[in-house]
Design a protein around this motif. Structure first.
Motif, PDB file in Angstrom:
ATOM      1  N   GLN A 161       0.817  -1.213   0.000  1.00  9.53           N
ATOM      2  CA  GLN A 161       0.000   0.000   0.000  1.00  9.53           C
ATOM      3  C   GLN A 161       0.847   1.259   0.000  1.00  9.53           C
ATOM      4  N   LEU A 162       1.951   1.264   0.744  1.00  5.28           N
ATOM      5  CA  LEU A 162       2.815   2.442   0.736  1.00  5.28           C
ATOM      6  C   LEU A 162       3.416   2.653  -0.650  1.00  5.28           C
ATOM      7  N   ILE A 163       3.788   1.575  -1.325  1.00  2.00           N
ATOM      8  CA  ILE A 163       4.288   1.704  -2.700  1.00  2.00           C
ATOM      9  C   ILE A 163       3.239   2.363  -3.573  1.00  2.00           C
ATOM     10  N   ARG A 164       1.994   1.926  -3.453  1.00  2.00           N
ATOM     11  CA  ARG A 164       0.927   2.513  -4.281  1.00  2.00           C
ATOM     12  C   ARG A 164       0.706   3.980  -3.932  1.00  2.00           C
ATOM     13  N   PHE A 165       0.755   4.323  -2.650  1.00  2.00           N
ATOM     14  CA  PHE A 165       0.605   5.731  -2.257  1.00  2.00           C
ATOM     15  C   PHE A 165       1.710   6.589  -2.884  1.00  2.00           C
ATOM     16  N   ILE A 166       2.952   6.124  -2.814  1.00  2.00           N
ATOM     17  CA  ILE A 166       4.060   6.933  -3.337  1.00  2.00           C
ATOM     18  C   ILE A 166       3.993   7.018  -4.861  1.00  2.00           C
ATOM     19  N   LYS A 167       3.605   5.940  -5.516  1.00  2.00           N
ATOM     20  CA  LYS A 167       3.434   5.998  -6.969  1.00  2.00           C
ATOM     21  C   LYS A 167       2.321   6.980  -7.339  1.00  2.00           C
ATOM     22  N   SER A 168       1.252   7.015  -6.542  1.00  2.00           N
ATOM     23  CA  SER A 168       0.170   7.968  -6.785  1.00  2.00           C
ATOM     24  C   SER A 168       0.672   9.395  -6.569  1.00  2.00           C
ATOM     25  N   TRP A 169       1.467   9.595  -5.527  1.00  2.00           N
ATOM     26  CA  TRP A 169       2.077  10.915  -5.278  1.00  2.00           C
ATOM     27  C   TRP A 169       2.954  11.325  -6.456  1.00  2.00           C
ATOM     28  N   LYS A 170       3.746  10.388  -6.964  1.00  2.00           N
ATOM     29  CA  LYS A 170       4.642  10.685  -8.086  1.00  2.00           C
ATOM     30  C   LYS A 170       3.859  11.203  -9.288  1.00  2.00           C
ATOM     31  N   ARG A 171       2.689  10.645  -9.519  1.00  2.00           N
ATOM     32  CA  ARG A 171       1.889  11.042 -10.683  1.00  2.00           C
ATOM     33  C   ARG A 171       1.414  12.490 -10.597  1.00  2.00           C
TER      34      ARG A 171
END
Length: 322
Positions: A180-190
């Motif tokens: 989930q943290l990976i997905r949050f950071i990838k979403s932030w990156k976008r």
């Protein structure tokens, strides 16, 4: 009222479920799409023993369980007999396109196969989700080790099963918060400005590094996000990251790159080797800005104020349950 009074762990879990994560039913659909593609190739190979494509393996974020809701393509690797494939990358992709058209000619139009800068894209009209097929040059090595032609056009020794096991092992060790943290950071990156570069694979490895060392607070997404951004800011991304799953630290290649994050499968591959010091600084600056925003949101005096700050981090779609 307590700290995090307006945006809580449960509120971020709601946002993740509604806006960030790929739905389970979609995961199943997309995986089936890849399975059908793979089954068609397998059937063709079985009928044509001299065919130069060996097999297809699912890779990328859907296979790892880190895909975002906004995903628009999936990654697979096709293993190619090394001696039969052209040496030049452009020729290799033209050759791969022709082989895929040959294998799937009975079920797909030739127009559905287009060459991208690192792969052959296969278009699917039903789901609208394309599949990027990257060639892996293979010589029957154990663990499906072969040379992947990556997005930078380099030939990198890799093993898809070993990478997937690396990811799965950490999910088992650290629980669902890891992915989930990976997905949050990838979403932030976008949400970052055009031209912002921060490979998803680099994000995955930084998160794995932090979880492995107990530097991430579990069961609290605000603390987990803070832990990620704080690490990037404090380390300035100058600390070397290495994993000992498949090799020892003394096997890694010497690298003078500003960022040194090593592939857990291949000690010669610094996955950040193409990043300049300016790119490193841009990532650190973005993390610092978001860390400050998190601190401000924790002390917000109204819910609207806290939500507004989180929208700066995750974009205008951010919301929590009423």
């Amino acid at each position: 009222m307590s700290r995090d009074q307006f945006v809580t762990h449960l509120g971020l879990a709601y946002f993740a479920d509604e806006r960030v994560n790929l739905k389970r039913e979609d995961v199943a659909t997309y995986r089936q799409q890849v399975n059908n593609l793979r089954d068609q190739l397998t059937a063709y190979i079985n009928k044509h023993p001299d065919f130069k494509l060996i097999k297809m393996l699912h890779s990328g974020s859907v296979a790892k369980g880190t895909a975002l809701k906004t995903i628009n393509d999936m990654d697979v690797a096709v293993y190619v007999t090394k001696d039969s494939a052209p040496a030049n990358e452009n020729d290799l992709l033209v050759w791969l396109q022709a082989r895929l058209q040959e294998a799937y000619g009975a079920v797909k139009s030739k127009d559905d196969f287009t060459i991208e800068h690192h792969c052959v894209k296969v278009k699917f009209h039903g789901t609208g989700l394309d599949v990027d097929v990257a060639p892996v040059l293979y010589e029957n090595a154990a663990n499906d080790i072969g040379y992947l032609v990556n997005k930078d056009g380099e030939r990198v020794l890799t093993s898809i099963p070993m990478h997937l096991l690396f990811s799965r092992t950490r999910k088992e060790l650290h629980g669902p918060d890891y992915r989930q943290l990976i997905r949050f950071i990838k979403s932030w990156k976008r949400q970052q400005a055009d031209g912002f570069r921060f490979k998803s694979f680099m994000i995955e490895l930084i998160v794995a590094h932090l979880f492995d060392r107990g530097l991430i607070q579990k069961n609290n997404y605000m603390d987990a996000l803070e832990g990620f951004f704080k690490y990037v800011v404090q380390s300035q991304l100058k600390l070397q990251i290495v994993f000992a799953d498949y090799y020892s630290a003394d096997q890694i290649a010497v690298s003078n790159s500003p960022i040194r994050i090593f592939d857990p499968v291949n000690p010669a591959n610094n996955v950040a080797s193409q990043y300049t010091d300016q790119m490193r600084g841009t990532i650190v600056a973005a993390a610092a800005e978001s860390l400050d925003a998190l601190m401000y949101a924790r002390n917000a005096t109204t819910k609207a104020e806290a939500i507004s700050v989180y929208k700066e981090i995750f974009g205008p779609s951010f919301k929590v349950s009423e």
